[in-house]
Design an enzyme around this catalytic site. Structure first.
Site, short mmCIF file in Angstrom:
data_model
loop_
_atom_site.label_atom_id
_atom_site.label_comp_id
_atom_site.label_asym_id
_atom_site.label_seq_id
_atom_site.Cartn_x
_atom_site.Cartn_y
_atom_site.Cartn_z
N ASP A 166 0.82 -1.21 0.00
CA ASP A 166 0.00 0.00 0.00
C ASP A 166 0.85 1.26 0.00
O ASP A 166 2.08 1.21 0.13
CB ASP A 166 -0.93 0.01 1.22
CG ASP A 166 -1.99 -1.07 1.14
OD1 ASP A 166 -2.38 -1.44 0.02
OD2 ASP A 166 -2.43 -1.55 2.21
N TYR A 201 6.81 -9.94 6.79
CA TYR A 201 6.75 -8.49 6.95
C TYR A 201 7.37 -8.10 8.28
O TYR A 201 7.35 -8.86 9.25
CB TYR A 201 5.31 -7.98 6.93
CG TYR A 201 4.69 -7.88 5.56
CD1 TYR A 201 4.72 -6.68 4.85
CD2 TYR A 201 4.05 -8.97 4.97
CE1 TYR A 201 4.14 -6.57 3.59
CE2 TYR A 201 3.47 -8.88 3.71
CZ TYR A 201 3.52 -7.67 3.04
OH TYR A 201 2.95 -7.57 1.80
#
Length: 275
Positions: A55, A111
């Site tokens: 994003d 992540y």
């Protein structure tokens, strides 16, 4: 021939990784450079696929992209980086099978989220994170709703503290949209005493409990790595990595200077603590 690249980027000035019509994106920059160098004419005909989208404001160290090319000798990190902006770097390449799909063939993704501050009870965060391990319906940890499959397998959550920074590493088979950032938001709430482990358990049972959760900010999130069942034969480009380190150092210097400047704009005690 099909080529895969490992890509790193600072996502601060991009509206995500996936190409958009009117906004700067990581893929948009890649497409321009690959076309300019004669490596790829059109992403659709070249079957360009990434391991997943990030994003707006999210960063990456191990994003993986793959595409077909008639010029594999040009599809080298140092060549591609010569045209890319100074916040995107290719740093390894591999020749892959013709059917290689970086997204569908991924075994897991990792992540890292970085938090600043000491206002959290780390023992509570570590304890609560164990509830998230394994297979769960993460509907309450996703922005999207509907018939889409929402069960994911979280394989690992590691939490480390270094000074004022808390690093949360999460590995799963795949992630829903905003899933990592919402997991971090939930752990922050537990760590600050706003919520408890019982609430987190309810969040993992969306059929009986539903609650909207504001995701943590994107700027603290980094896509670290993507793993595949059969390890790819990555060839790291030493020159590209050295040059990338030089650019990263330049950014570090600039951000450090900027941090000091900001601390002198309407200064407070908390401003000094950040430095």
């Amino acid at each position: 021939m099909r080529v895969a690249l490992k890509i790193a980027y600072i996502g601060s000035n991009f509206h995500g990784s996936q190409v958009q019509l009117n906004d700067p994106t990581v893929e948009g920059e890649l497409f321009k450079v690959l076309k300019e160098l004669g490596i790829m004419e059109d992403p659709r005909t070249a079957n360009f696929i990434s391991s997943g989208r990030t994003d707006s404001g999210v960063h990456a160290m191990g994003q993986v992209v793959a595409f077909d090319t008639d010029a594999p000798n040009l599809a080298m990190p140092r060549v591609i980086n010569s045209k890319l902006p100074g916040t995107i770097w290719a740093w390894a390449h591999a020749i892959v099978p013709e059917n290689f799909d970086p997204r569908r063939h991924a075994l897991s993704r990792s992540y890292r989220y970085i938090l600043y501050g000491e206002q959290f009870d780390i023992s509570k965060i570590r304890s609560a994170s164990k509830l998230l391990l394994g297979s769960h319906d993460f509907s309450n940890f996703s922005t999207s709703r509907g018939s889409k499959k929402t069960v994911r397998i979280v394989k690992r959550i590691d939490i480390r503290v270094s000074g004022n920074l808390t690093r949360i590493d999460v590995e799963a088979n795949s992630f829903l949209w905003n899933m990592v950032r919402k997991i971090v938001a939930a752990l922050m709430m537990v760590g600050s005493g706003v919520r408890d482990e019982e609430w987190l358990g309810h969040m993992l049972d969306p059929e009986s409990y539903e609650e909207g959760l504001e995701p943590a900010h994107g700027y603290g999130l980094v896509l670290m790595d993507v793993n595949y069942p059969i390890p790819l034969e990555w060839v790291e480009d030493g020159y590209a990595i050295r040059r990338a380190r030089e650019r990263v150092h330049d950014h570090l210097v600039r951000y450090r200077v900027m941090a000091d400047i900001l601390s002198h704009l309407f200064p407070s005690e908390s401003s000094d603590e950040l430095l």
